[in-house]
Design an enzyme around this catalytic site. Structure first.
Site, short mmCIF file in Angstrom:
data_model
loop_
_atom_site.label_atom_id
_atom_site.label_comp_id
_atom_site.label_asym_id
_atom_site.label_seq_id
_atom_site.Cartn_x
_atom_site.Cartn_y
_atom_site.Cartn_z
N SER A 1 -102.53 26.78 -2.72
CA SER A 1 -101.38 25.92 -2.45
C SER A 1 -100.16 26.36 -3.24
O SER A 1 -100.24 27.20 -4.14
CB SER A 1 -101.72 24.47 -2.80
N CYS A 2 -99.03 25.75 -2.94
CA CYS A 2 -97.77 26.08 -3.61
C CYS A 2 -97.54 25.23 -4.84
O CYS A 2 -96.41 25.08 -5.28
CB CYS A 2 -96.61 25.90 -2.64
N ASP A 3 -98.61 24.64 -5.40
CA ASP A 3 -98.46 23.80 -6.58
C ASP A 3 -98.86 24.59 -7.82
O ASP A 3 -99.90 25.25 -7.83
CB ASP A 3 -99.36 22.57 -6.44
#
Ligand SMILES: *Cc1c(COP(=O)(O)O)cnc(C)c1O
Length: 373
Positions: A320-322
Site C-alpha cells: 500500500s501507499c501508507d
C-alpha cells in the site's frame, strides 16, 4: 507446511491467500484437551471465525468464546448450542447483550460496574464472571492494559450481583497472547484463588475459573509444549484449590489455529532502494493492512520463506501507499539472493489473527482469499 497445504499451493492460487489445513486444527484441539483434560475448551472465535473451523470444533464438542453478536451468530450457524457460548468481551452493546440473552447464551464477562448494570438490564438472571487484570509479562501480544479490574473491585461487584438479579458465577483472566512461559498462569491462579476464598467467606460461592487464552505457538523460536502449560496449571490449581476445583475454562485462539495456516504472497517488487542500505526491499502483495496486523511493533515475527540458496538481508513491506505499511525493518530477515519480482513468498503459521484483520479495499486491494482444506 502440511502435505495438504503444499498440494493446494501446487495449483498456483492467486495471491495473497491463506490456506489452512483443518486436520491440523483437529490435532491442536485434541492436544489441548490432552494437555488439560479437566478444562472445558472455549475456542476464542476472533482468532479465525471461518465457518469450516467453527463447524469442525462444534462437531468435536468444543465451546466458544465470542466477542460480539455477529460472532455468536456465526457459532450458532455452525451448529454450536447457545449454552456452549460465552459472551467474553467486557465491552458489549446493550442491544447485543439482549440479543445474546434471547438466543440463550448463558455466560457474560464484565470488568466494570457500568457493564454489570448493562448485563443486569438486558440479560436478567444471567451468569456473570469478572475479569481480573493480571501480569502479562512474558506475552508478545499483551492484553491487560485494556481489560480487567482489581481483585478488590471484582469482590465488590460480585457481592453486588445477586441483588441485581444476576448469578455471580466466576472469575477470568488472560495472561496475554503468545505467552511464552507458564509462570504467568501460576501467579494469576494464586491471585484469583484468594479471591475465591474471600468471596466464599462473604457468602458468594463462585463455580468457575476462566483461564483465558495465551498458549503460544512456534514462530521463529521454540516455545514450551501445551503439556508443560497444562501440568503447570494443574499443579497450581491443586496447590491453591485442593480437591475443591472450580469448573475450569480455557479460551485458546492462537494455539488452536495459528500453525494450521500459511499465507502465500507474491513479491511485487524486489529492489535496492537506497544506495547506503545493503538490504534489499521486498514489497509483498500483503502487508499491515492486508491482514498482518500483528506485525505492529514487529511483535509477532512470522517465519517467511521463498526457496533455498544463498541468502541476504531484506526489509519486508506491504504493497500500500501508507508509510506505516512496513512489516519488518528492525528484525533481521534473510531471503534468497536470487529472489526476484513475481516470485512466491510464504508466510508461515498465519492461521490466527490474519484473515479478519485485512482491511476492506484500502488502496483498492481486496481482503485475502481463504481456503480451508
Ligand atoms: C483473544 C482472546 C482469547 C484468545 O487468546 P489467544 O492468546 O489467542 O489464545 C481468549 N480470551 C479472550 C477473552 C480473548 O479476548
Amino acid at each position: 507446511m502440511t502435505p495438504k497445504i503444499a498440494s493446494f499451493l501446487d495449483t498456483q492460487p492467486e495471491t495473497p491467500c491463506l490456506v489452512l489445513d483443518l486436520d491440523r486444527v483437529a490435532e491442536n484441539y485434541a492436544a489441548l484437551r490432552r494437555a488439560l483434560p479437566a478444562a472445558k475448551i472455549y475456542y476464542a472465535v476472533k482468532a479465525n471465525p471461518a465457518a469450516p473451523i467453527l463447524r469442525l470444533l462444534a462437531e468435536q464438542g468444543a465451546c466458544f468464546d465470542a466477542a460480539s453478536l455477529p460472532e455468536i451468530e456465526q457459532c450458532l450457524a455452525a451448529g454450536a448450542a447457545a449454552d456452549s457460548i460465552s459472551f467474553g468481551n467486557t465491552v458489549k452493546k446493550a442491544s447485543a447483550i439482549a440479543a445474546a440473552h434471547a438466543h440463550g447464551v448463558p455466560l457474560y464477562a464484565f470488568d466494570s460496574a457500568e457493564e454489570l448494570d448493562k448485563i443486569a438490564a438486558h440479560a436478567p438472571g444471567a451468569k456473570v464472571y469478572c475479569r481480573i487484570a493480571v501480569n502479562n509479562a512474558g506475552a508478545e501480544w499483551p492484553l491487560s492494559k485494556k481489560f480487567g479490574t482489581t481483585c478488590a473491585r471484582a469482590k465488590a461487584l460480585l457481592l453486588a450481583a445477586p441483588a441485581m438479579g444476576l448469578v455471580p458465577h466466576g472469575l477470568s483472566f488472560h495472561v496475554g497472547s503468545q505467552q511464552t512461559g507458564a509462570e504467568a498462569y501460576k501467579l494469576a491462579i494464586a491471585e484469583v484463588a484468594m479471591l475465591f476464598t474471600d468471596l466464599k467467606n462473604h457468602g458468594v460461592e463462585l463455580k468457575m475459573l476462566n483461564l483465558g487464552g495465551g498458549f503460544p505457538i512456534r514462530y521463529q523460536e521454540d516455545v514450551p509444549e501445551a503439556d508443560q502449560f497444562g501440568s503447570a496449571i494443574m499443579t497450581a490449581m491443586t496447590q491453591h484449590f485442593g480437591n475443591d476445583l472450580p469448573d475450569m475454562l480455557l479460551e485458546p485462539g492462537r494455539a488452536m489455529v495459528g500453525n494450521a495456516g500459511v499465507v502465500a504472497a507474491e513479491a511485487v517488487l524486489v529492489c535496492q532502494r537506497m544506495p547506503e542500505d545493503e538490504r534489499r526491499w521486498v514489497y509483498l502483495d500483503i502487508g499491515r493492512y492486508g491482514g498482518l496486523a500483528e506485525t505492529e511493533g514487529e511483535a509477532i515475527r512470522y517465519r517467511i520463506s521463498a526457496g533455498t540458496g544463498p541468502m541476504g538481508p531484506v526489509v519486508l513491506a506491504g504493497p500500500s501507499c501508507d508509510g506505516v505499511d512496513v512489516i519488518y525493518e528492525k528484525t533481521p530477515y534473510h531471503l534468497p539472493l536470487d529472489l526476484k519480482t513475481g516470485d512466491r513468498v510464504l508466510i508461515h503459521d498465519t492461521g490466527a489473527y490474519v484473515t479478519t484483520y485485512a482491511s476492506q479495499n484500502f488502496n483498492g486491494f481486496a481482503p485475502l482469499q481463504e481456503y480451508y482444506v
